[in-house]
Design an enzyme around this catalytic site. Structure first.
Site, PDB file in Angstrom:
ATOM      1  N   HIS A 185     153.224 -51.286  90.670  1.00  0.00           N
ATOM      2  CA  HIS A 185     152.500 -50.986  89.420  1.00  0.00           C
ATOM      3  C   HIS A 185     151.201 -50.222  89.693  1.00  0.00           C
ATOM      4  O   HIS A 185     150.193 -50.843  90.012  1.00  0.00           O
ATOM      5  CB  HIS A 185     152.187 -52.287  88.674  1.00  0.00           C
ATOM      6  CG  HIS A 185     153.396 -52.905  88.065  1.00  0.00           C
ATOM      7  ND1 HIS A 185     153.864 -52.568  86.821  1.00  0.00           N
ATOM      8  CD2 HIS A 185     154.266 -53.818  88.569  1.00  0.00           C
ATOM      9  CE1 HIS A 185     154.963 -53.246  86.558  1.00  0.00           C
ATOM     10  NE2 HIS A 185     155.222 -54.014  87.604  1.00  0.00           N
TER      11      HIS A 185
ATOM     12  N   LYS B 148     140.037 -50.001  72.374  1.00  0.00           N
ATOM     13  CA  LYS B 148     138.695 -50.541  72.146  1.00  0.00           C
ATOM     14  C   LYS B 148     137.616 -49.785  72.950  1.00  0.00           C
ATOM     15  O   LYS B 148     136.564 -49.431  72.419  1.00  0.00           O
ATOM     16  CB  LYS B 148     138.675 -52.018  72.553  1.00  0.00           C
ATOM     17  CG  LYS B 148     137.457 -52.753  72.104  1.00  0.00           C
ATOM     18  CD  LYS B 148     137.600 -53.114  70.653  1.00  0.00           C
ATOM     19  CE  LYS B 148     136.524 -53.980  70.117  1.00  0.00           C
ATOM     20  NZ  LYS B 148     136.858 -54.417  68.758  1.00  0.00           N
TER      21      LYS B 148
ATOM     22  N   GLY C 141     159.637 -53.697  82.837  1.00  0.00           N
ATOM     23  CA  GLY C 141     160.224 -54.568  81.833  1.00  0.00           C
ATOM     24  C   GLY C 141     160.758 -55.804  82.524  1.00  0.00           C
ATOM     25  O   GLY C 141     160.908 -55.824  83.739  1.00  0.00           O
TER      26      GLY C 141
ATOM     27  N   ASP D 254     134.307 -52.033  65.550  1.00  0.00           N
ATOM     28  CA  ASP D 254     135.273 -51.146  64.892  1.00  0.00           C
ATOM     29  C   ASP D 254     134.774 -50.639  63.541  1.00  0.00           C
ATOM     30  O   ASP D 254     134.795 -49.434  63.282  1.00  0.00           O
ATOM     31  CB  ASP D 254     136.622 -51.852  64.708  1.00  0.00           C
ATOM     32  CG  ASP D 254     137.177 -52.336  66.038  1.00  0.00           C
ATOM     33  OD1 ASP D 254     136.718 -51.841  67.080  1.00  0.00           O
ATOM     34  OD2 ASP D 254     138.042 -53.221  66.024  1.00  0.00           O
TER      35      ASP D 254
ATOM     36  N   GLU E 286     149.283 -48.931  87.585  1.00  0.00           N
ATOM     37  CA  GLU E 286     148.324 -49.108  86.494  1.00  0.00           C
ATOM     38  C   GLU E 286     147.420 -50.322  86.680  1.00  0.00           C
ATOM     39  O   GLU E 286     146.385 -50.423  86.037  1.00  0.00           O
ATOM     40  CB  GLU E 286     149.057 -49.191  85.146  1.00  0.00           C
ATOM     41  CG  GLU E 286     149.896 -50.442  84.912  1.00  0.00           C
ATOM     42  CD  GLU E 286     151.284 -50.410  85.547  1.00  0.00           C
ATOM     43  OE1 GLU E 286     151.506 -49.613  86.475  1.00  0.00           O
ATOM     44  OE2 GLU E 286     152.146 -51.214  85.136  1.00  0.00           O
TER      45      GLU E 286
ATOM     46  N   CYS F 261     158.422 -49.454  88.074  1.00  0.00           N
ATOM     47  CA  CYS F 261     159.100 -50.754  88.224  1.00  0.00           C
ATOM     48  C   CYS F 261     160.492 -50.723  87.580  1.00  0.00           C
ATOM     49  O   CYS F 261     161.365 -50.014  88.053  1.00  0.00           O
ATOM     50  CB  CYS F 261     158.209 -51.870  87.666  1.00  0.00           C
ATOM     51  SG  CYS F 261     158.747 -53.488  88.225  1.00  0.00           S
ATOM     52  N   TYR F 262     160.711 -51.440  86.485  1.00  0.00           N
ATOM     53  CA  TYR F 262     162.031 -51.387  85.831  1.00  0.00           C
ATOM     54  C   TYR F 262     162.386 -49.940  85.491  1.00  0.00           C
ATOM     55  O   TYR F 262     163.534 -49.519  85.636  1.00  0.00           O
ATOM     56  CB  TYR F 262     162.027 -52.236  84.555  1.00  0.00           C
ATOM     57  CG  TYR F 262     163.347 -52.210  83.816  1.00  0.00           C
ATOM     58  CD1 TYR F 262     164.402 -53.013  84.222  1.00  0.00           C
ATOM     59  CD2 TYR F 262     163.541 -51.356  82.732  1.00  0.00           C
ATOM     60  CE1 TYR F 262     165.628 -52.971  83.560  1.00  0.00           C
ATOM     61  CE2 TYR F 262     164.754 -51.311  82.059  1.00  0.00           C
ATOM     62  CZ  TYR F 262     165.801 -52.120  82.476  1.00  0.00           C
ATOM     63  OH  TYR F 262     167.003 -52.063  81.826  1.00  0.00           O
TER      64      TYR F 262
END
Ligand code: XMP
Length: 510
Positions: free
Chosen positions: A169, A366, A55, A227, A171, A82-83
């Protein structure tokens, strides 16, 4: 059967969705919820683990998001990123201070590979850091399991309580082995079974739709986009010809595209209605050149045509919407919902009689929607279709639209797409298309002077379509495209390539 659940508690980090996607890529079902979610509600959802996101705040900021200490007493494994890592340290009695040297970007990091989190990885590798605060004193019961030259607590653990924190991070792709770290957390620390697979999801979703719809009638507006096409395939498998798909062909599709969409559904057990509404749309566009007016007219006309067709079917029980998960998630700070830069043509028709909305893709990202499409056996033309704006080529013909201009653009765009595919670049470039500019210039062909249109090619690479870089298409490919367009397409005597990023330009020209 319900999937095992990992909850990502969002503290306003820009990577909240990315974390959830990475977790799902590990085969674990994951949902993003705000850090404000009451603890009772979290318990009710029965997660097997929690992940705290990063964050923008410092834990000492007056308005920074905090969390009750009770959360650490639920007995659930928690990973703070992180945060989220700093918040864990701070809440449990450690100290967080402003770092003497803040770290940003790729950072050489040393790992303790005896920790379950880093098991099987290298002792030293690159991580992606982005912090100005750091953990200056560990909370009781914790030990450091990673460090950098400037950050003594690059990661921490309390093995007994299964609490883990990572300052960097995992990710983002720049963290080498970041996905393996998440995998280690989910499987080695939390003991997930990995029950999130697309084929299981498809089976469950089909059953749930059957239970809900019963003998009811279902209506779906099919645009031919990924979609709505996958939603149609899923509904077809679930309720067959209780489903009616209305495909409004406004005439601004790419070359052959209307037929391709129809063809893709030819063998599916559904009622497929294709409305050839081009004359109606062209009449409305007569003399219109302003981009937003074009969008507005097409949007409204689209709804009108859809409603006319829907009326012929009479009352339906359910209307299908192709909402996907990124449209559903709100920022964890709760003050800014995800803002979409545009609405798909169609919106929600006001005058269609239906009792309830079904959103069968609501929980999917997606790339998962595409996987589901493959799982259901949908044509790859539709599964891998690049994003295409609702108003179609109408906003890629600058200025007024005529039949002749439309044909010119369709032919040029077709050649561009064909050559990109031949060069094997179609999966690397996220969106690529031709634009018919409203500008004409002088040229020479044979012995004669020409005065014809300039055609622009646009190709972008992007992850979120909010920012984009122009695609570095090799000159040889551009050369081939340009030569073919000049030779094969009427009314074009000049081809240019758009080398602008977004911002300051947008992806589309109108
Ligand atoms: P821009 O041009 O805003 O485009 O950088 C970002 C993405 O949105 C698509 N786009 C639209 N999609 N209706 C849509 O359904 C629209 O009016 C519209 N305008 C832009 C564009 O193709 C790109 O993927």
């Amino acid at each position: 059967m319900k999937n095992e659940l990992c909850i990502v508690l969002d503290f306003g980090g820009q990577y909240n969705q990315l974390i959830a996607r990475r977790v799902r890529e590990c085969g674990v079902y994951c949902e993003v919820h705000s850090y404000k979610t009451p603890i009772e509600k979290i318990k009710d959802m029965n997660p097997k683990a929690l992940i705290f996101t990063g964050g923008p705040n410092s834990v000492y900021d007056e308005n920074s998001p905090h969390i009750t200490k009770e959360i650490f007493e639920l007995g659930l494994p928690i990973l703070g990123i992180c945060y989220g890592c700093q918040l864990m340290a701070y809440t449990l009695g450690g100290e967080v201070s402003s770092a003497p040297v803040s770290e940003y970007g790729k950072t050489n990091t040393f790992y303790d590979i005896n920790s379950l989190l880093f098991k099987g990885l290298s002792t030293e590798n690159t991580s992606w850091m982005s912090h100005t605060d750091y953990i200056s004193k560990l909370p009781k019961g914790f030990e450091s399991i990673a460090h950098t030259d400037n950050c003594p607590v690059g990661a921490m653990q309390n093995i007994n309580k299964k609490l883990y924190g990572i300052q960097f991070h995992p990710e983002v792709n720049h963290t080498v082995d970041g996905s393996k770290m998440l995998h280690n957390f989910l499987y080695n620390v939390c003991g997930f079974k990995g029950d999130w697979t697309m084929s299981d999801y498809a089976k469950t979703a089909i059953q749930q739709i059957r239970d809900k719809v019963g003998n009811g009638k279902v209506l779906l507006g099919l645009s031919g986009g990924v979609d709505s096409s996958v939603a149609a395939a899923l509904l077809s498998k679930a309720v067959g010809n209780q489903l009616t798909c209305i495909f409004v062909d406004h005439g601004f599709m790419r070359k052959n595209e209307g037929d391709e969409v129809e063809q893709a559904f030819a063998n599916w057990n559904i009622n497929f209605v294709r409305v050839d509404a081009k004359p109606q749309f062209m009449a409305k566009m007569n003399g219109v050149s302003d981009p937003e007016t074009k969008r507005k007219i097409i949007g409204e006309e689209f709804i009108r045509v859809f409603e006319q067709e829907a009326k012929k079917i009479g009352t339906v029980d359910f209307l299908v919407q192709g909402t996907i998960y990124p449209d559903v998630i709100e920022s964890g700070l709760g003050d800014s919902a995800v803002i979409k830069s545009h609405h798909n043509v169609g919106g929600l028709p006001d005058y269609v009689d239906f009792k309830e909305i079904i959103e069968p893709l609501r929980m999917l990202f997606k790339d998962e929607v595409r996987q589901l499409g493959i799982e259901l056996g949908l044509s790859s033309v539709l599964v891998w279709r690049q994003p295409f704006p609702g108003p179609g080529l109408a906003i890629r013909i600058i200025g007024e639209i005529t039949d002749e201009k439309l044909e010119t653009l369709q032919d040029a765009d077709y050649i561009f797409r064909e050559e990109i595919a031949k060069a094997g670049l179609d999966k690397d470039i996220n969106q690529y298309f031709a634009v018919l500019t409203n500008m004409r210039s002088v040229g020479v062909m044979g012995d004669g002077r020409t005065y014809d249109y300039t055609l622009a090619l646009r190709g972008v690479t992007t992850t979120d379509f909010m920012t984009a870089d122009f695609a570095k298409i090799p000159y040889e490919v551009l050369e081939k495209v340009s030569a073919r367009i000049i030779n094969e397409v009427k009314n074009v005597n000049r081809v240019v390539y758009d080398v602008t990023t977004k911002p300051p330009a947008t992806i589309e020209w109108e």
